[in-house]
Scaffold this motif. Sequence first.
Motif, PDB file in Angstrom:
ATOM      1  N   VAL A 171       0.917  -1.138   0.134  1.00 17.44           N
ATOM      2  CA  VAL A 171      -0.008   0.084  -0.003  1.00 17.44           C
ATOM      3  C   VAL A 171       0.812   1.294  -0.057  1.00 17.44           C
ATOM      4  O   VAL A 171       0.580   2.074  -0.653  1.00 17.44           O
ATOM      5  CB  VAL A 171      -0.788   0.077   1.162  1.00 17.44           C
ATOM      6  CG1 VAL A 171      -1.729   1.486   1.218  1.00 17.44           C
ATOM      7  CG2 VAL A 171      -1.885  -1.308   1.122  1.00 17.44           C
ATOM      8  N   ALA A 172       1.992   1.252   0.690  1.00 18.84           N
ATOM      9  CA  ALA A 172       2.735   2.428   0.960  1.00 18.84           C
ATOM     10  C   ALA A 172       3.408   2.795  -0.384  1.00 18.84           C
ATOM     11  O   ALA A 172       3.834   3.791  -0.753  1.00 18.84           O
ATOM     12  CB  ALA A 172       3.926   2.163   2.106  1.00 18.84           C
ATOM     13  N   GLY A 173       3.485   1.664  -1.302  1.00 22.26           N
ATOM     14  CA  GLY A 173       4.276   1.887  -2.513  1.00 22.26           C
ATOM     15  C   GLY A 173       3.539   2.646  -3.542  1.00 22.26           C
ATOM     16  O   GLY A 173       4.084   3.069  -4.531  1.00 22.26           O
ATOM     17  N   ALA A 174       2.177   3.102  -3.216  1.00 23.22           N
ATOM     18  CA  ALA A 174       1.255   3.720  -4.247  1.00 23.22           C
ATOM     19  C   ALA A 174       0.913   4.962  -3.330  1.00 23.22           C
ATOM     20  O   ALA A 174      -0.012   5.671  -3.849  1.00 23.22           O
ATOM     21  CB  ALA A 174       0.249   3.102  -4.598  1.00 23.22           C
ATOM     22  N   SER A 175       1.799   5.538  -2.224  1.00 19.43           N
ATOM     23  CA  SER A 175       1.291   6.522  -1.441  1.00 19.43           C
ATOM     24  C   SER A 175       1.952   7.869  -1.788  1.00 19.43           C
ATOM     25  O   SER A 175       2.877   7.992  -3.078  1.00 19.43           O
ATOM     26  CB  SER A 175       1.588   6.138   0.097  1.00 19.43           C
ATOM     27  OG  SER A 175       3.054   6.226   0.220  1.00 19.43           O
ATOM     28  N   PRO A 176       1.501   8.830  -1.428  1.00 16.50           N
ATOM     29  CA  PRO A 176       2.148  10.333  -1.683  1.00 16.50           C
ATOM     30  C   PRO A 176       3.600  10.289  -1.548  1.00 16.50           C
ATOM     31  O   PRO A 176       4.404  10.777  -2.203  1.00 16.50           O
ATOM     32  CB  PRO A 176       1.336  11.159  -0.915  1.00 16.50           C
ATOM     33  CG  PRO A 176      -0.311  10.673  -0.909  1.00 16.50           C
ATOM     34  CD  PRO A 176       0.079   9.207  -0.943  1.00 16.50           C
ATOM     35  N   ARG A 177       3.829   9.794  -0.301  1.00 22.79           N
ATOM     36  CA  ARG A 177       5.424   9.804   0.086  1.00 22.79           C
ATOM     37  C   ARG A 177       6.110   8.866  -0.964  1.00 22.79           C
ATOM     38  O   ARG A 177       7.383   9.189  -0.970  1.00 22.79           O
ATOM     39  CB  ARG A 177       5.433   8.952   1.483  1.00 22.79           C
ATOM     40  CG  ARG A 177       6.794   9.092   2.096  1.00 22.79           C
ATOM     41  CD  ARG A 177       6.957   8.686   3.578  1.00 22.79           C
ATOM     42  NE  ARG A 177       8.287   8.488   3.926  1.00 22.79           N
ATOM     43  CZ  ARG A 177       8.830   8.237   4.966  1.00 22.79           C
ATOM     44  NH1 ARG A 177       7.779   8.125   6.086  1.00 22.79           N
ATOM     45  NH2 ARG A 177      10.145   8.237   5.564  1.00 22.79           N
ATOM     46  N   ALA A 178       5.812   7.886  -1.601  1.00 22.56           N
ATOM     47  CA  ALA A 178       6.234   7.214  -2.334  1.00 22.56           C
ATOM     48  C   ALA A 178       6.510   7.880  -3.613  1.00 22.56           C
ATOM     49  O   ALA A 178       7.578   7.896  -4.193  1.00 22.56           O
ATOM     50  CB  ALA A 178       5.514   5.804  -2.688  1.00 22.56           C
ATOM     51  N   ARG A 179       5.565   8.603  -4.076  1.00 22.92           N
ATOM     52  CA  ARG A 179       5.846   9.725  -5.235  1.00 22.92           C
ATOM     53  C   ARG A 179       7.084  10.588  -4.879  1.00 22.92           C
ATOM     54  O   ARG A 179       7.644  10.761  -5.624  1.00 22.92           O
ATOM     55  CB  ARG A 179       4.507  10.376  -5.534  1.00 22.92           C
ATOM     56  CG  ARG A 179       4.377  11.204  -6.694  1.00 22.92           C
ATOM     57  CD  ARG A 179       3.010  11.847  -7.044  1.00 22.92           C
ATOM     58  NE  ARG A 179       3.180  12.557  -8.148  1.00 22.92           N
ATOM     59  CZ  ARG A 179       3.698  13.882  -8.510  1.00 22.92           C
ATOM     60  NH1 ARG A 179       4.384  14.378  -7.494  1.00 22.92           N
ATOM     61  NH2 ARG A 179       3.847  14.335  -9.496  1.00 22.92           N
ATOM     62  N   ASP A 180       6.614  11.214  -4.057  1.00 19.07           N
ATOM     63  CA  ASP A 180       7.671  12.349  -3.428  1.00 19.07           C
ATOM     64  C   ASP A 180       9.110  11.583  -3.583  1.00 19.07           C
ATOM     65  O   ASP A 180      10.137  12.103  -3.913  1.00 19.07           O
ATOM     66  CB  ASP A 180       7.426  12.807  -2.206  1.00 19.07           C
ATOM     67  CG  ASP A 180       6.425  13.639  -2.096  1.00 19.07           C
ATOM     68  OD1 ASP A 180       5.714  14.036  -3.369  1.00 19.07           O
ATOM     69  OD2 ASP A 180       5.780  14.046  -0.992  1.00 19.07           O
ATOM     70  N   THR A 181       9.405  10.290  -2.956  1.00 15.63           N
ATOM     71  CA  THR A 181      10.728   9.521  -2.870  1.00 15.63           C
ATOM     72  C   THR A 181      10.812   9.336  -4.184  1.00 15.63           C
ATOM     73  O   THR A 181      12.249   9.462  -4.570  1.00 15.63           O
ATOM     74  CB  THR A 181      10.492   8.268  -1.828  1.00 15.63           C
ATOM     75  OG1 THR A 181      10.105   8.715  -0.496  1.00 15.63           O
ATOM     76  CG2 THR A 181      11.710   7.578  -1.925  1.00 15.63           C
ATOM     77  N   LEU A 182      10.185   8.885  -4.986  1.00 19.60           N
ATOM     78  CA  LEU A 182      10.388   8.672  -6.468  1.00 19.60           C
ATOM     79  C   LEU A 182      11.109   9.768  -7.245  1.00 19.60           C
ATOM     80  O   LEU A 182      12.042  10.038  -7.867  1.00 19.60           O
ATOM     81  CB  LEU A 182       9.491   8.249  -7.233  1.00 19.60           C
ATOM     82  CG  LEU A 182       9.481   7.980  -8.790  1.00 19.60           C
ATOM     83  CD1 LEU A 182      10.413   7.018  -8.973  1.00 19.60           C
ATOM     84  CD2 LEU A 182       8.302   7.614  -9.472  1.00 19.60           C
TER      85      LEU A 182
END
Length: 372
Positions: A327-338
Amino acid sequence: MLWEVALGLHADPECAFAEHRAAALLTGELEKAGFAVERGVAGLPTAFTARSGHGRPAVALLLEYDALPGLGHACGHHLIAAAGLGAALALDTVLDGSAGCVTAVGTPAEERGGGKVLEVEAGVFDGVDAALMFHPGVYSWTRAPLTASVQYRVAFHGRAAHPTGNPTEGVDALLALMELFSVLTALGRRLPEASHIQGIVTDGGTATNIVPEYAEGLFGLRAATTRALGDLTGQLRACAEGVALATGTGAEVERTTVRYEHFRDSGVLSERFAEHLSRAGITLTPPVPGIHLGSSDIGNVSARVPAIHPFVAIMDDGSDHTPEFAVAGASPRARDTLVAVTGALACTAADVLVSADLRAKARAHHRRAERA
């Protein structure tokens, strides 16, 4: 575009050596940008290379995209693929052909199969000055404390009999396998840090009224270094042979997987990556001593060329390989990290291509790591 690619992979997980749609998506984006794509490298249908430029210096950006059975992208490989793709595209945009060669390397089956091991053996990383990737996680560490690992099958051959009708004629193969587990438990008490053997029973007989003539277990071995893993393998063999002698059975010990070597971090390049990432507000620290986070086939790449594999957190608690991490892999934080990681990878790769001094330092560091 990168986030859409990441979400597309996340929504359509494919497991080891079956990542056909993922490979098609990634190679399609690279071909549209003008990269020279070669599919099926190292004899693997879902592996690929995509090159821009030629000659040396040369840098490889590693893309992982396999998922976990039943859990999907609970290890974040969709983010690894998108970051490597984005960094390769960025380098192609800002560097002219005289800067050398940028290669995006599609590496299938990190979880089960070791695509990078087979690519190393096929020479995919020959002539490469550095191999760069990141891994999402629950820590933000400059390097990955990844152990060496391998799996072995141990089988015992006995003789079938009826447990009451003619029990003295039987030779219990399952009993031998159980004894091996006991011996390995005793061995485990004196193994060095990060070394362990974890086993399961894969064949324990067919019926309760037959003394098992065959029993089999699968054993996963891990050790802090590749050399220590070799020592541990020898101990497993010795234990199996000793049990066979004691129980009157015959033993087979067979390797069932490729061997993942321990990861040798290029401190010079990891520090450079951390500096670039800090500009996006993400601080990396050294790993906590005593914590080992599994194994990866990036270790085999790092044995050949300077390599980095930093961890960057996309959640603060728990672990990967869980539904929560998926679930975390599709989160806003994951996007910012990417976004942040893609930029740091591109900048680090550009540094490798334009700085002969950095390449020399990375090579020297790598030679010292080889001798250690």
